[in-house]
Design an enzyme around this catalytic site. Structure first.
Site, PDB file in Angstrom:
ATOM      1  N   GLU A  50       0.836  -1.209   0.000  1.00 37.82           N
ATOM      2  CA  GLU A  50       0.000   0.000   0.000  1.00 37.82           C
ATOM      3  C   GLU A  50       0.870   1.258   0.000  1.00 37.82           C
ATOM      4  O   GLU A  50       1.887   1.323   0.660  1.00 37.82           O
ATOM      5  CB  GLU A  50      -0.921   0.025   1.220  1.00 37.82           C
ATOM      6  N   HIS A 259      -2.877  16.424 -11.497  1.00 39.10           N
ATOM      7  CA  HIS A 259      -2.130  15.257 -11.007  1.00 39.10           C
ATOM      8  C   HIS A 259      -2.194  14.197 -12.098  1.00 39.10           C
ATOM      9  O   HIS A 259      -3.239  13.602 -12.346  1.00 39.10           O
ATOM     10  CB  HIS A 259      -2.703  14.691  -9.695  1.00 39.10           C
TER      11      HIS A 259
HETATM   12  N1  LIG Z   1       6.337  13.552  -6.609  1.00 35.91           N
HETATM   13  C1  LIG Z   1       5.261  12.877  -7.025  1.00 35.91           C
HETATM   14  N2  LIG Z   1       5.164  11.581  -6.723  1.00 35.91           N
HETATM   15  C2  LIG Z   1       4.055  10.939  -7.123  1.00 35.91           C
HETATM   16  C3  LIG Z   1       3.029  11.560  -7.845  1.00 35.91           C
HETATM   17  N3  LIG Z   1       2.072  10.641  -8.095  1.00 35.91           N
HETATM   18  C4  LIG Z   1       2.478   9.512  -7.523  1.00 35.91           C
HETATM   19  N4  LIG Z   1       3.688   9.680  -6.952  1.00 35.91           N
HETATM   20  C5  LIG Z   1       4.517   8.680  -6.255  1.00 35.91           C
HETATM   21  O1  LIG Z   1       3.896   7.445  -6.360  1.00 35.91           O
HETATM   22  C6  LIG Z   1       3.501   7.012  -5.074  1.00 35.91           C
HETATM   23  C7  LIG Z   1       2.170   6.292  -5.230  1.00 35.91           C
HETATM   24  O2  LIG Z   1       1.128   7.044  -4.937  1.00 35.91           O
HETATM   25  P1  LIG Z   1       0.454   6.896  -3.535  1.00 35.91           P
HETATM   26  O3  LIG Z   1      -0.676   7.791  -3.613  1.00 35.91           O
HETATM   27  O4  LIG Z   1       1.356   7.081  -2.417  1.00 35.91           O
HETATM   28  O5  LIG Z   1       0.097   5.379  -3.538  1.00 35.91           O
HETATM   29  P2  LIG Z   1      -1.307   4.831  -3.355  1.00 35.91           P
HETATM   30  O6  LIG Z   1      -1.796   5.122  -1.987  1.00 35.91           O
HETATM   31  O7  LIG Z   1      -1.258   3.427  -3.812  1.00 35.91           O
HETATM   32  O8  LIG Z   1      -2.077   5.797  -4.320  1.00 35.91           O
HETATM   33  P3  LIG Z   1      -2.510   5.613  -5.786  1.00 35.91           P
HETATM   34  O9  LIG Z   1      -1.691   4.454  -6.290  1.00 35.91           O
HETATM   35  O10 LIG Z   1      -2.208   6.903  -6.462  1.00 35.91           O
HETATM   36  O11 LIG Z   1      -3.945   5.323  -5.589  1.00 35.91           O
HETATM   37  C8  LIG Z   1       3.491   8.247  -4.199  1.00 35.91           C
HETATM   38  O12 LIG Z   1       3.705   7.985  -2.835  1.00 35.91           O
HETATM   39  C9  LIG Z   1       4.640   9.027  -4.785  1.00 35.91           C
HETATM   40  O13 LIG Z   1       5.857   8.556  -4.286  1.00 35.91           O
HETATM   41  C10 LIG Z   1       3.177  12.928  -8.160  1.00 35.91           C
HETATM   42  O14 LIG Z   1       2.338  13.562  -8.779  1.00 35.91           O
HETATM   43  N5  LIG Z   1       4.317  13.541  -7.721  1.00 35.91           N
END
Ligand SMILES: Nc1nc2c(ncn2[C@@H]2O[C@H](COP(=O)(O)OP(=O)(O)OP(=O)(O)O)[C@@H](O)[C@H]2O)c(=O)[nH]1
Ligand SMILES: *[C@@H]1O[C@H](CO)[C@@H](O)[C@H](O)[C@H]1NC(C)=O
Length: 400
Positions: A50, A259
């Site tokens: 996660e 985003h």
């Molecule tokens: N810097 C940056 N990192 C991002 C971005 N989108 C995703 N990431 C990276 O990818 C990771 C995955 O997204 P998270 O939201 O943490 O993971 P998750 O809870 O599984 O969320 P989703 O996969 O987006 O549903 C983030 O923690 C960031 O490290 C962004 O727009 N900018």
């Protein structure tokens, strides 16, 4: 593993008659537990794959569980903030345990619920190891809708082994590990806690399994508002907004933000996310409705080459594209998690935001914008796939 299925009622009945346990029906006993001078601790961890932003939601469920119990007089429990460790998406610094204060304002978190950092728990103890009294390893029931109904329930399966990592610490152990099938809200975990009234350290593995007690309510939002970011990250984001996006207020008019979630989403969710050209078209369309806005801020996990292509196409339409490029010193200091938060803060102040379908990263930006007071029509927008259906985003508006 011997699987002993014990019915909930039987366990509670047994707890009342077994002399080893405290008899919860006698008042004196309850008082004895509640007035114990040392704090009792609840630990939790989350399924390793996660991401950061889902983990923030799991935190809220536990923080609300503790805070609501505190209101009802259960005042000696503290929630231990699980250090950030080995996050799947993070490339920097994966193997060091990062405290919550690196990303959040600890005082603000504590204004909502009694929370404590792991290093603080360590420093309180003189022992060489930290021993959890009971570790409940939660798992789902096979069928959430048995006989067609969703019922809140749990079932202790018996002793089992823990396959997690205690956040990478070698000096944490558990006296007893019990596997439990669980289905229900976080507050229902108190029933498990009460099975061992003398325990002072209880842990739940797979903390993502219990559900929100109060999703979308005022309590939910009060908790959400207390998740203020670390002030250094806020400062960096504000400085960037001022310098490159020409805005010094909370609600900016000068830029639109996006985003643009790529990586695994672009690979495996073609039905949810657009191509680069599709993304450009949708941003162009949104900007046509904002004649005074020519700047676009892109937060993304895309590769540099994808980002360059997006930039080229948008520039050729006359827009000014920005993204946050951290220095290596900044990456070292704040890690991938900190940089992602800076991206989120910048997105949250834009005149109009377009997110990615079903990304928790996007959801957290939307909540931030609700807290900042933006009209929800500027917030709950998504990138649509190039072809096919594009479901509207659900609007989770703030309750103050
Ligand atoms: N810097 C940056 N990192 C991002 C971005 N989108 C995703 N990431 C990276 O990818 C990771 C995955 O997204 P998270 O939201 O943490 O993971 P998750 O809870 O599984 O969320 P989703 O996969 O987006 O549903 C983030 O923690 C960031 O490290 C962004 O727009 N900018
Ligand atoms: C456990 O180890 C960590 C370092 O890995 C250390 O910071 C912490 O203080 C130790 N805890 C205890 C209880 O000794």
């Amino acid at each position: 593993m011997i699987v002993i299925t014990i019915l909930v009622n039987l366990v509670i009945a047994a707890a009342g008659t077994n002399s080893e346990y405290c008899d919860a029906s006698t008042k004196s006993c309850e008082n004895e537990i509640e007035t114990a001078d040392s704090k009792k601790l609840i630990f939790y961890d989350v399924n390793p794959p996660e991401g950061f932003n889902l983990r923030r939601d799991v935190y809220m469920r536990f923080a609300i569980m503790i805070s609501e119990a505190q209101k009802r007089g259960k005042s000696n429990w503290e929630l231990v903030l699980p250090p950030w460790y080995n996050l799947y998406h993070w490339k920097t610094d994966r193997r060091t345990q990062t405290p919550w204060s690196q990303f959040f304002d600890l005082k603000a978190l504590q204004s909502f619920a009694p929370v404590v950092e792991m290093h603080e728990v360590f420093s309180r103890s003189k022992k060489k190891t930290l021993e959890i009294d009971t570790l409940y390893v939660l798992e789902n029931f096979e069928d959430a809708f048995e006989n067609g109904v969703f019922e809140e329930k749990w079932e202790v399966l018996g002793e089992c082994s823990y396959d997690g990592q205690f956040w990478g610490y070698k000096n944490i152990t558990a006296k007893e590990v019990l596997c439990v099938k669980f289905q229900g809200k976080n507050s229902k975990l108190w029933e498990l806690v009460s099975l061992h009234p003398h325990n002072t350290k209880i842990m739940f593995a797979h903390g993502e399994i219990p559900l929100h007690d109060t999703y979308g309510t005022k309590t939910y939002w009060d908790c959400r508002k207390s998740m203020k970011f670390n002030s250094n990250l806020v400062k960096i984001a504000k400085k960037y907004i001022s310098k490159y996006l020409n805005c010094d207020s909370d609600q900016c008019k000068t830029y639109l933000s996006v985003h643009w979630r790529r990586q695994d989403f672009a690979r495996s969710r073609g039905n949810d996310v657009p191509s680069i050209t599709g993304t450009v078209k949708q941003i162009h369309k949104a900007l046509k409705k904002l004649p005074n806005t020519k700047k676009v801020f892109i937060a993304t996990d895309a590769s540099m080459s994808e980002l360059n292509n997006l930039e080229k196409e948008l520039s050729s339409l006359g827009y000014e594209i920005h993204f946050f490029l951290p220095s290596s010193k900044m990456i070292e200091e704040f890690g991938d998690g900190g940089i992602a938060i800076i991206d989120q803060i910048i997105c949250s102040h834009a005149v109009h935001f377009i997110g990615t379908h079903e990304s928790t990263f996007t959801f957290r930006i939307q909540e931030e914008r609700e807290i900042l007071g933006f009209d929800s029509s500027t917030t709950f927008n998504r990138l649509c796939p190039d072809t096919g259906r594009c479901e509207r985003m659900s609007k989770w508006t703030i309750v103050n």
